[in-house]
Design a protein around this motif. Structure first.
Motif, PDB file in Angstrom:
ATOM      1  N   GLU A  24     -16.121 -18.785  88.846  1.00 25.90           N
ATOM      2  CA  GLU A  24     -15.421 -20.059  88.655  1.00 25.90           C
ATOM      3  C   GLU A  24     -16.135 -20.938  87.630  1.00 25.90           C
ATOM      4  O   GLU A  24     -15.491 -21.577  86.803  1.00 25.90           O
ATOM      5  CB  GLU A  24     -15.269 -20.800  89.985  1.00 25.90           C
ATOM      6  N   ILE A  25     -17.450 -20.975  87.689  1.00 23.00           N
ATOM      7  CA  ILE A  25     -18.214 -21.757  86.720  1.00 23.00           C
ATOM      8  C   ILE A  25     -18.043 -21.158  85.327  1.00 23.00           C
ATOM      9  O   ILE A  25     -17.793 -21.875  84.357  1.00 23.00           O
ATOM     10  CB  ILE A  25     -19.706 -21.823  87.126  1.00 23.00           C
ATOM     11  N   SER A  26     -18.161 -19.853  85.235  1.00 30.57           N
ATOM     12  CA  SER A  26     -18.034 -19.172  83.948  1.00 30.57           C
ATOM     13  C   SER A  26     -16.664 -19.401  83.309  1.00 30.57           C
ATOM     14  O   SER A  26     -16.557 -19.604  82.096  1.00 30.57           O
ATOM     15  CB  SER A  26     -18.272 -17.668  84.126  1.00 30.57           C
ATOM     16  N   SER A  27     -15.636 -19.410  84.128  1.00 29.68           N
ATOM     17  CA  SER A  27     -14.285 -19.589  83.580  1.00 29.68           C
ATOM     18  C   SER A  27     -14.080 -20.985  82.999  1.00 29.68           C
ATOM     19  O   SER A  27     -13.172 -21.208  82.209  1.00 29.68           O
ATOM     20  CB  SER A  27     -13.229 -19.308  84.650  1.00 29.68           C
ATOM     21  N   ARG A  28     -14.944 -21.927  83.359  1.00 27.06           N
ATOM     22  CA  ARG A  28     -14.832 -23.305  82.881  1.00 27.06           C
ATOM     23  C   ARG A  28     -15.884 -23.650  81.816  1.00 27.06           C
ATOM     24  O   ARG A  28     -15.849 -24.720  81.226  1.00 27.06           O
ATOM     25  CB  ARG A  28     -14.993 -24.271  84.054  1.00 27.06           C
ATOM     26  N   ALA A  29     -16.830 -22.761  81.592  1.00 24.96           N
ATOM     27  CA  ALA A  29     -17.935 -23.041  80.664  1.00 24.96           C
ATOM     28  C   ALA A  29     -17.437 -23.081  79.219  1.00 24.96           C
ATOM     29  O   ALA A  29     -16.645 -22.239  78.811  1.00 24.96           O
ATOM     30  CB  ALA A  29     -19.018 -21.979  80.805  1.00 24.96           C
ATOM     31  N   PRO A  30     -17.926 -24.071  78.460  1.00 26.68           N
ATOM     32  CA  PRO A  30     -17.587 -24.103  77.032  1.00 26.68           C
ATOM     33  C   PRO A  30     -18.118 -22.835  76.359  1.00 26.68           C
ATOM     34  O   PRO A  30     -19.172 -22.326  76.737  1.00 26.68           O
ATOM     35  CB  PRO A  30     -18.335 -25.330  76.512  1.00 26.68           C
ATOM     36  N   GLU A  31     -17.375 -22.343  75.410  1.00 23.15           N
ATOM     37  CA  GLU A  31     -17.796 -21.092  74.779  1.00 23.15           C
ATOM     38  C   GLU A  31     -17.850 -21.260  73.263  1.00 23.15           C
ATOM     39  O   GLU A  31     -16.837 -21.217  72.582  1.00 23.15           O
ATOM     40  CB  GLU A  31     -16.824 -19.967  75.143  1.00 23.15           C
ATOM     41  N   ALA A  69     -26.746 -26.374  78.544  1.00 22.65           N
ATOM     42  CA  ALA A  69     -25.874 -26.523  79.716  1.00 22.65           C
ATOM     43  C   ALA A  69     -25.894 -27.950  80.232  1.00 22.65           C
ATOM     44  O   ALA A  69     -24.849 -28.502  80.580  1.00 22.65           O
ATOM     45  CB  ALA A  69     -26.306 -25.555  80.815  1.00 22.65           C
ATOM     46  N   ILE A  70     -27.051 -28.544  80.272  1.00 20.80           N
ATOM     47  CA  ILE A  70     -27.163 -29.930  80.747  1.00 20.80           C
ATOM     48  C   ILE A  70     -26.398 -30.860  79.818  1.00 20.80           C
ATOM     49  O   ILE A  70     -25.668 -31.745  80.266  1.00 20.80           O
ATOM     50  CB  ILE A  70     -28.648 -30.349  80.862  1.00 20.80           C
ATOM     51  N   PHE A  71     -26.555 -30.663  78.520  1.00 18.97           N
ATOM     52  CA  PHE A  71     -25.846 -31.513  77.551  1.00 18.97           C
ATOM     53  C   PHE A  71     -24.337 -31.337  77.668  1.00 18.97           C
ATOM     54  O   PHE A  71     -23.578 -32.290  77.556  1.00 18.97           O
ATOM     55  CB  PHE A  71     -26.292 -31.212  76.123  1.00 18.97           C
ATOM     56  N   SER A  77     -25.355 -39.081  73.922  1.00 23.10           N
ATOM     57  CA  SER A  77     -24.877 -40.298  73.259  1.00 23.10           C
ATOM     58  C   SER A  77     -23.914 -39.972  72.122  1.00 23.10           C
ATOM     59  O   SER A  77     -23.146 -40.818  71.694  1.00 23.10           O
ATOM     60  CB  SER A  77     -26.061 -41.113  72.730  1.00 23.10           C
ATOM     61  N   LYS A  78     -23.941 -38.720  71.657  1.00 22.93           N
ATOM     62  CA  LYS A  78     -23.088 -38.319  70.532  1.00 22.93           C
ATOM     63  C   LYS A  78     -22.001 -37.319  70.920  1.00 22.93           C
ATOM     64  O   LYS A  78     -21.224 -36.900  70.067  1.00 22.93           O
ATOM     65  CB  LYS A  78     -23.954 -37.719  69.425  1.00 22.93           C
ATOM     66  N   MET A  79     -21.962 -36.941  72.194  1.00 24.42           N
ATOM     67  CA  MET A  79     -21.008 -35.914  72.623  1.00 24.42           C
ATOM     68  C   MET A  79     -20.539 -36.229  74.047  1.00 24.42           C
ATOM     69  O   MET A  79     -21.363 -36.508  74.920  1.00 24.42           O
ATOM     70  CB  MET A  79     -21.701 -34.546  72.596  1.00 24.42           C
ATOM     71  N   PRO A  80     -19.245 -36.196  74.278  1.00 23.44           N
ATOM     72  CA  PRO A  80     -18.771 -36.451  75.648  1.00 23.44           C
ATOM     73  C   PRO A  80     -19.119 -35.285  76.580  1.00 23.44           C
ATOM     74  O   PRO A  80     -19.340 -34.157  76.136  1.00 23.44           O
ATOM     75  CB  PRO A  80     -17.254 -36.557  75.474  1.00 23.44           C
ATOM     76  N   ALA A  81     -19.159 -35.588  77.856  1.00 21.56           N
ATOM     77  CA  ALA A  81     -19.415 -34.545  78.857  1.00 21.56           C
ATOM     78  C   ALA A  81     -18.266 -33.544  78.866  1.00 21.56           C
ATOM     79  O   ALA A  81     -17.112 -33.901  78.688  1.00 21.56           O
ATOM     80  CB  ALA A  81     -19.569 -35.180  80.232  1.00 21.56           C
ATOM     81  N   ARG A  82     -18.612 -32.294  79.046  1.00 25.86           N
ATOM     82  CA  ARG A  82     -17.624 -31.217  79.201  1.00 25.86           C
ATOM     83  C   ARG A  82     -17.924 -30.537  80.532  1.00 25.86           C
ATOM     84  O   ARG A  82     -18.585 -29.510  80.585  1.00 25.86           O
ATOM     85  CB  ARG A  82     -17.738 -30.228  78.043  1.00 25.86           C
ATOM     86  N   PHE A  83     -17.440 -31.170  81.587  1.00 24.59           N
ATOM     87  CA  PHE A  83     -17.750 -30.708  82.933  1.00 24.59           C
ATOM     88  C   PHE A  83     -17.289 -29.266  83.129  1.00 24.59           C
ATOM     89  O   PHE A  83     -16.151 -28.922  82.829  1.00 24.59           O
ATOM     90  CB  PHE A  83     -17.074 -31.593  83.975  1.00 24.59           C
ATOM     91  N   PHE A  84     -18.169 -28.430  83.607  1.00 22.58           N
ATOM     92  CA  PHE A  84     -17.807 -27.054  83.931  1.00 22.58           C
ATOM     93  C   PHE A  84     -18.501 -26.576  85.193  1.00 22.58           C
ATOM     94  O   PHE A  84     -17.918 -25.861  85.996  1.00 22.58           O
ATOM     95  CB  PHE A  84     -18.131 -26.103  82.760  1.00 22.58           C
TER      96      PHE A  84
END
Length: 113
Positions: A24-31, A69-71, A77-84
């Motif tokens: 489930e985490i992997s399917s949501r992770a930015p790639e 991953a944390i970022f 400050s320069k990139m919005p969160a991409r919750f995964f």
């Protein structure tokens, strides 16, 4: 005895639950490069009366995947969160219950036979 059968099933059930969470985490992770998805791992720690199964980001000195991953999860400050990670955990919860229940029901069925 049935208690032994259930106790022996616990590690496999916990690991199966962690694998569901990892998917489930992997399917949501930015790639971007695929490194983040590739660095997701499941681990388990067995103790006398318990087992802990976790999903983690493996340490990568070369790519600093942990920091990436944390970022991604919390943004900068320069990139919005991409919750995964956290959404993956939430989506996995009902599936984990099902997978673990199936493992224990199979152990009980084997004991009855």
């Amino acid at each position: 005895a049935i208690q032994t059968q259930l106790k022996n099933t616990l590690p496999q059930a916990a690991i199966a639950g962690a694998e569901v969470m990892k998917q489930e985490i992997s399917s949501r992770a930015p790639e971007h490069t695929g490194q983040l998805k590739a660095s997701l791992i499941t681990q388990s720690t067995h103790r006398k009366a318990s087992i802990i199964a976790t999903v983690e980001i493996a340490h990568s000195a070369q790519e600093d995947t942990e920091h990436y991953a944390i970022f991604q999860e919390f943004g900068t400050s320069k990139m919005p969160a991409r919750f995964f990670f956290r959404p993956g955990i939430e989506a996995a919860k009902p599936k984990i219950k099902t997978v673990m229940a199936q493992a224990f029901l199979a152990a009980l069925a084997n004991h009855v036979d």
